[in-house]
Each structure stands twice: as C-alpha cells, then as structure tokens.
Design a protein around this motif. Structure first.
Motif, PDB file in Angstrom:
ATOM      1  N   LYS A 141       0.837  -1.201   0.000  1.00  0.00           N
ATOM      2  CA  LYS A 141       0.000   0.000   0.000  1.00  0.00           C
ATOM      3  C   LYS A 141       0.866   1.242   0.000  1.00  0.00           C
ATOM      4  N   GLU A 142       0.220   2.397  -0.143  1.00  0.00           N
ATOM      5  CA  GLU A 142       0.924   3.668  -0.138  1.00  0.00           C
ATOM      6  C   GLU A 142       0.804   4.383   1.201  1.00  0.00           C
ATOM      7  N   GLU A 143       0.030   3.810   2.150  1.00  0.00           N
ATOM      8  CA  GLU A 143      -0.103   4.447   3.452  1.00  0.00           C
ATOM      9  C   GLU A 143       1.187   4.275   4.265  1.00  0.00           C
ATOM     10  N   ILE A 144       1.532   5.311   5.029  1.00  0.00           N
ATOM     11  CA  ILE A 144       2.720   5.255   5.874  1.00  0.00           C
ATOM     12  C   ILE A 144       2.453   4.360   7.085  1.00  0.00           C
ATOM     13  N   GLN A 162      16.752   5.700  19.163  1.00  0.00           N
ATOM     14  CA  GLN A 162      15.872   5.612  17.993  1.00  0.00           C
ATOM     15  C   GLN A 162      14.641   6.474  18.254  1.00  0.00           C
ATOM     16  N   SER A 163      14.079   7.031  17.196  1.00  0.00           N
ATOM     17  CA  SER A 163      12.785   7.711  17.308  1.00  0.00           C
ATOM     18  C   SER A 163      11.948   7.329  16.093  1.00  0.00           C
ATOM     19  N   ARG A 164      10.626   7.339  16.289  1.00  0.00           N
ATOM     20  CA  ARG A 164       9.760   6.955  15.174  1.00  0.00           C
ATOM     21  C   ARG A 164       8.326   7.391  15.450  1.00  0.00           C
ATOM     22  N   ILE A 165       7.560   7.478  14.382  1.00  0.00           N
ATOM     23  CA  ILE A 165       6.116   7.622  14.443  1.00  0.00           C
ATOM     24  C   ILE A 165       5.519   6.351  13.862  1.00  0.00           C
ATOM     25  N   ASN A 166       4.596   5.733  14.567  1.00  0.00           N
ATOM     26  CA  ASN A 166       3.836   4.602  14.024  1.00  0.00           C
ATOM     27  C   ASN A 166       2.420   5.070  13.687  1.00  0.00           C
ATOM     28  N   TYR A 167       2.057   4.920  12.423  1.00  0.00           N
ATOM     29  CA  TYR A 167       0.720   5.279  11.965  1.00  0.00           C
ATOM     30  C   TYR A 167      -0.144   4.022  11.844  1.00  0.00           C
ATOM     31  N   LYS A 168      -1.427   4.181  12.116  1.00  0.00           N
ATOM     32  CA  LYS A 168      -2.402   3.135  11.798  1.00  0.00           C
ATOM     33  C   LYS A 168      -3.635   3.824  11.229  1.00  0.00           C
ATOM     34  N   PRO A 169      -3.699   3.987   9.915  1.00  0.00           N
ATOM     35  CA  PRO A 169      -4.866   4.648   9.341  1.00  0.00           C
ATOM     36  C   PRO A 169      -6.135   3.841   9.583  1.00  0.00           C
ATOM     37  N   GLY A 170      -7.259   4.533   9.623  1.00  0.00           N
ATOM     38  CA  GLY A 170      -8.533   3.864   9.827  1.00  0.00           C
ATOM     39  C   GLY A 170      -8.791   2.798   8.777  1.00  0.00           C
ATOM     40  N   PHE A 171      -9.279   1.640   9.207  1.00  0.00           N
ATOM     41  CA  PHE A 171      -9.645   0.491   8.375  1.00  0.00           C
ATOM     42  C   PHE A 171      -8.434  -0.228   7.753  1.00  0.00           C
ATOM     43  N   LYS A 172      -7.277   0.445   7.644  1.00  0.00           N
ATOM     44  CA  LYS A 172      -6.159  -0.092   6.853  1.00  0.00           C
ATOM     45  C   LYS A 172      -4.909  -0.399   7.669  1.00  0.00           C
ATOM     46  N   GLY A 173      -4.817   0.145   8.876  1.00  0.00           N
ATOM     47  CA  GLY A 173      -3.582   0.011   9.638  1.00  0.00           C
ATOM     48  C   GLY A 173      -3.336  -1.406  10.117  1.00  0.00           C
ATOM     49  N   ASN A 188      -2.902  -4.811  17.638  1.00  0.00           N
ATOM     50  CA  ASN A 188      -3.778  -5.394  16.630  1.00  0.00           C
ATOM     51  C   ASN A 188      -3.940  -4.460  15.433  1.00  0.00           C
ATOM     52  N   ILE A 189      -4.566  -4.965  14.390  1.00  0.00           N
ATOM     53  CA  ILE A 189      -4.910  -4.128  13.250  1.00  0.00           C
ATOM     54  C   ILE A 189      -5.969  -3.107  13.669  1.00  0.00           C
ATOM     55  N   ASN A 190      -6.058  -2.046  12.915  1.00  0.00           N
ATOM     56  CA  ASN A 190      -7.061  -1.016  13.177  1.00  0.00           C
ATOM     57  C   ASN A 190      -8.303  -1.305  12.329  1.00  0.00           C
ATOM     58  N   MET A 191      -9.347  -1.812  12.981  1.00  0.00           N
ATOM     59  CA  MET A 191     -10.586  -2.131  12.272  1.00  0.00           C
ATOM     60  C   MET A 191     -11.607  -1.004  12.359  1.00  0.00           C
ATOM     61  N   SER A 192     -11.242   0.075  13.039  1.00  0.00           N
ATOM     62  CA  SER A 192     -12.157   1.196  13.192  1.00  0.00           C
ATOM     63  C   SER A 192     -11.910   2.240  12.097  1.00  0.00           C
ATOM     64  N   CYS A 193     -12.729   3.265  12.104  1.00  0.00           N
ATOM     65  CA  CYS A 193     -12.542   4.372  11.154  1.00  0.00           C
ATOM     66  C   CYS A 193     -11.576   5.411  11.694  1.00  0.00           C
ATOM     67  N   TRP A 194     -11.169   5.271  12.984  1.00  0.00           N
ATOM     68  CA  TRP A 194     -10.359   6.293  13.638  1.00  0.00           C
ATOM     69  C   TRP A 194      -8.872   5.965  13.525  1.00  0.00           C
TER      70      TRP A 194
END
Length: 301
Positions: free
Chosen positions: A91-94, A132-143, A253-259
C-alpha cells in the motif's frame, strides 16, 4: 567496534528456554530513588509491570502543532521515498517514520523535554541519549498490527545493544481506544528474556519493519507469561504517555475502526550502554534505526 560476550543468545537454530533477566529494571540505587519526579510507588509499579501510563500527560494545546505536523507528513511524497519511511505492505499508506527527531526541530526539542528526560534518568540511573525515534501510523480500516516482540531482543541481536538499560516513551498523538489497535503490553514480561529461533537474514529490517517474522517469541513462552499476568492496553486521548522497559513484550492489533491511531516513540538508552557490533553477526543496521554517531547525553531544555 568490539562485541562483548553474548549474555542474551537469540536467533539460533536450536530453541532455548526463556530465562530471568540479568539487569535491574530500575537502575538507580534504592537510596537515590527519591531524587526524581517519579514517586516510590510509581517506580515500584514500573519495576513490577515493566511500564507506566499517564493519561493526558501533555495538554491538548501542547499537542496541536505536533499533530498538524504529522498530518502534513502523510501527504509528503518526498518523505514517502525516504529510506526511513516504511509503507504498509502493498500500500501507499505510511506505517512508520524513523528518525523523526532528526527530521523535525519541534520533535527534537520534545526529546529534551525535562518532564521526559528526568523520569528516564531516574529509571536508567544515568544520563541518556536517543537510540531511535519513530512515528507509528495506523490509518482507519487499513492500519496493520505489530507482532508480539521485545525491543531489546531486536536491538541486542541486530544493533549490538549489550544490556537491558533503555526505555521507550510512547506519546499518544491521536486518541487511542479499544477499537483502533492500541499498544498492548504483557505485565511482568520484562523480567524474562525470551530467545527466538531462526537466523537473521541480511538486511532483515527491510522486511521486518513491514511484517516481523524473525525475532518473534514462541507461542508457549507468550502463553506462560500471559497466563501469569494477562495483557494490558493503556488508552487515552492525545497527549497521553506510556513509558515501557526495553524488554517488556508488546504488540498491537490491526485497526478495524474508522479512527486513525498514531503514536510517537522516543527510545532513550543509557550512555553506559552504547552499541557494539550486532550479536547476530550481520552488519549494523542503518543509522535511522540505531544511532551510532552521537552518544552525547541529552540536556533537558
């Protein structure tokens, strides 16, 4: 750069049983523990559980500019092409942005916030630098999720971190709730090192940062630790903070919500625990994953 005796053998062909940790969880001597912002009760909680959580540690107003900067990064096509930016598989999501404190002056200043640095020093019993430093993203429905793991197991094997003397500060950038894949931790797991099986492939990070298969604890060890103390998933609004010991087993876990769910991670390592040659025998991982160029202690701003 040398490599000391390996006290935490892992990534071998044969299976080794888990064993008790060799290092203290709180490194400051008992008689000096009152010299810091954490109370005796909080230090005991960290010692027992391997983590602490603080709801709304930073105010909503303090977080607004950080959150806006994160939103801007999501649409930065040049940043997506950076080696330190990890995209979701296929995917293209970060998924993650590493070295965030070197990209952003605002986040660099945050690593030196005295509210963080003084707690870290109290736990580590020394000055510290950013490993180390990082940002972890979990987009809604896709993370996607992150498998159960000990950070120390990876940092020891692939980066040459010799001992358990580092701590992660996870700052909640968007509200974390039970539906959008919050960080989960196994209380008490910091007290045991769980060796993993399987040799480490060359440049393993290129795959493991998207989907980890090497360095994942076996199901039997995980079950034993979960049966003993369960699982906790601290939640809270933007600005909440989770501090956890480098060997505490965690995942999400995976992000199954819209948030969407975004968390910022700063890893503080003791200046007395600097990196050696990777214990897995491979070449060192890139600088954005394991700081080898600047071990100067952080000075609170």
């Amino acid at each position: 750069m040398t490599r000391a005796q390996d006290l935490f053998p892992t990534r071998l062909e044969r299976k080794l049983g888990m064993f008790e940790r060799l290092d203290p969880v709180v490194h400051t001597p008992e008689e000096q523990r009152s010299e810091g912002p954490l109370s005796a009760e909080k230090l005991k909680e960290f010692e027992d559980k391997g983590f602490l959580s603080f709801e709304s540690f930073f105010t909503k107003e303090e977080m607004e500019k950080f959150i806006q900067e994160l939103r801007d990064y999501e649409y930065d096509e040049d940043l997506k092409l950076s080696e330190g930016t990890i995209l979701e598989p296929g995917k293209e999501e970060i998924r993650s942005i590493f070295g965030i404190h070197e990209i952003s002056e605002r986040f660099d200043r945050l690593t030196r916030d005295p509210r963080l640095v003084e707690m870290v020093q109290q736990i580590l019993g020394s000055e510290a630098y950013i490993h180390q430093s990082r940002i972890n993203y979990k987009p809604g429905f896709k993370g996607k999720g992150f498998d159960w793991h000990s950070d120390f197991e990876t940092w020891h094997s692939e980066d040459g971190m010799p001992r358990m003397r580092s701590v992660s500060c996870s700052i909640v950038m968007t509200d974390n709730n039970e539906f959008n894949g919050p960080l989960m931790l196994i209380p008490g797991s910091q007290n045991y090192f769980v060796p993993c099986t399987g040799r480490t492939p060359t440049d393993n990070y290129k795959e493991s940062l998207k989907s980890q298969t090497v360095g994942v604890p076996d199901a039997g060890s995980l079950r034993a630790l979960m049966d003993e103390n369960g699982i906790e998933a601290p939640k809270g609004p933007a600005g909440s903070l989770i501090m956890f010991e480098c060997n505490t087993l965690h995942g999400s876990n995976i992000n199954m919500s819209c948030w969407p769910r975004s968390n910022l991670f700063f890893v503080y390592n003791s200046v007395h625990n600097t990196l050696e040659e990777p214990y897995c025998g491979n070449k060192p991982r890139p600088e954005f994953l394991a700081n080898r160029k600047n071990w100067d202690p952080l000075k609170p701003l």
